[in-house]
Design a protein around this motif. Structure first.
Motif, PDB file in Angstrom:
ATOM      1  N   SER A 144       6.305 -13.007  30.211  1.00  0.00           N
ATOM      2  CA  SER A 144       5.834 -14.258  29.649  1.00  0.00           C
ATOM      3  C   SER A 144       4.702 -14.775  30.505  1.00  0.00           C
ATOM      4  O   SER A 144       4.846 -14.928  31.720  1.00  0.00           O
ATOM      5  N   ALA A 145       3.596 -15.073  29.869  1.00  0.00           N
ATOM      6  CA  ALA A 145       2.439 -15.605  30.589  1.00  0.00           C
ATOM      7  C   ALA A 145       2.703 -17.014  31.095  1.00  0.00           C
ATOM      8  O   ALA A 145       1.974 -17.508  31.942  1.00  0.00           O
ATOM      9  N   ILE A 149       3.986 -20.651  19.029  1.00  0.00           N
ATOM     10  CA  ILE A 149       2.854 -19.781  19.357  1.00  0.00           C
ATOM     11  C   ILE A 149       2.410 -20.021  20.793  1.00  0.00           C
ATOM     12  O   ILE A 149       2.167 -19.080  21.550  1.00  0.00           O
ATOM     13  N   GLU A 150       2.322 -21.288  21.191  1.00  0.00           N
ATOM     14  CA  GLU A 150       1.927 -21.608  22.571  1.00  0.00           C
ATOM     15  C   GLU A 150       2.925 -21.061  23.587  1.00  0.00           C
ATOM     16  O   GLU A 150       2.549 -20.676  24.690  1.00  0.00           O
ATOM     17  N   GLY A 168       4.689 -18.379  23.109  1.00  0.00           N
ATOM     18  CA  GLY A 168       4.762 -16.924  22.993  1.00  0.00           C
ATOM     19  C   GLY A 168       6.075 -16.471  22.387  1.00  0.00           C
ATOM     20  O   GLY A 168       6.594 -15.409  22.726  1.00  0.00           O
ATOM     21  N   TYR A 178       8.658 -14.764  20.191  1.00  0.00           N
ATOM     22  CA  TYR A 178       8.712 -13.545  19.385  1.00  0.00           C
ATOM     23  C   TYR A 178       9.571 -13.771  18.149  1.00  0.00           C
ATOM     24  O   TYR A 178       9.404 -13.124  17.142  1.00  0.00           O
ATOM     25  N   GLU A 186      15.342 -17.818  21.308  1.00  0.00           N
ATOM     26  CA  GLU A 186      14.767 -17.621  22.634  1.00  0.00           C
ATOM     27  C   GLU A 186      15.122 -18.859  23.450  1.00  0.00           C
ATOM     28  O   GLU A 186      15.186 -19.962  22.912  1.00  0.00           O
ATOM     29  N   LYS A 235      12.634 -16.948  30.986  1.00  0.00           N
ATOM     30  CA  LYS A 235      12.658 -16.824  29.533  1.00  0.00           C
ATOM     31  C   LYS A 235      13.666 -15.746  29.154  1.00  0.00           C
ATOM     32  O   LYS A 235      13.636 -14.643  29.692  1.00  0.00           O
TER      33      LYS A 235
END
Length: 181
Positions: free
Chosen positions: A33-34, A131-132, A134, A136, A140, A153
């Motif tokens: 995860s960024a 979306i921000e 991330g 999937y 989550e 995450k």
């Protein structure tokens, strides 16, 4: 030179085989995860509930929080829901929900029928917050520290094993840094 060209397919094969072999030992639930160790994305979205108006990222500051992305259309969310209820009710874990790309009325009915483990629920009807983050797909779950920074995450269902092995140690460590939350 011609003999060297004969080894090119072998080198390509070995390189590809090396990547595939490495992938065998990676956990598919630990996708990178960024946003790890970065602040939770800024948002201003409606809350799910009659008393909740607009919610924003300040909701995630002050206490260690699990942020759970869920939806009524998600079969796995139905599986994890009873465990989230136990975490919230019996262990006092603070959980904030993000209702992801869902029908708001169905979400309200679902929580009324099955119980509500969430201190607050953000409505992400368009999926922009997802979306921000991330996302999937649902479910989550993110562990967010007292300063609103994402520390972990988890993709997939949270159950007793996942809680004990992955999430609880992180939550306990984060809570211990400044005393219990």
């Amino acid at each position: 030179m011609k003999r060297l060209k004969l080894f090119i397919p072998l080198l390509v094969f070995l390189l590809l085989a090396g990547f595939l072999y490495q992938a065998l030992y990676q956990n598919p639930r630990t996708l990178p995860s960024a946003l790890l160790n970065k602040p939770f994305p800024v948002f201003s979205l409606p809350g799910l509930g009659e008393n909740q108006k607009t919610l924003d990222a300040s909701l995630l500051k002050g206490e260690v929080t699990l942020v759970n992305v869920w939806a009524t259309w998600c079969p796995s969310c139905h599986v994890e829901h009873p465990f989230l209820l136990r975490l919230a009710q019996q262990q006092g874990v603070r959980i904030v929900g993000i209702n992801y790309k869902d029908d708001t009325q169905q979400a309200k009915q679902w929580l009324a029928k099955l119980g509500n483990p969430y201190q607050a629920t953000v409505v992400d009807a368009s999926g922009d917050l997802g979306i921000e983050l991330g996302v999937y797909g649902a479910p989550e779950t993110y562990v967010v520290d007292r300063q609103g920074v994402i520390r972990y995450k988890h993709i997939g269902v949270i159950d007793e094993r996942v809680w004990q092995e992955s999430l609880q140690p992180i939550v306990s460590q984060l809570q211990g840094k400044g005393g219990p939350s």
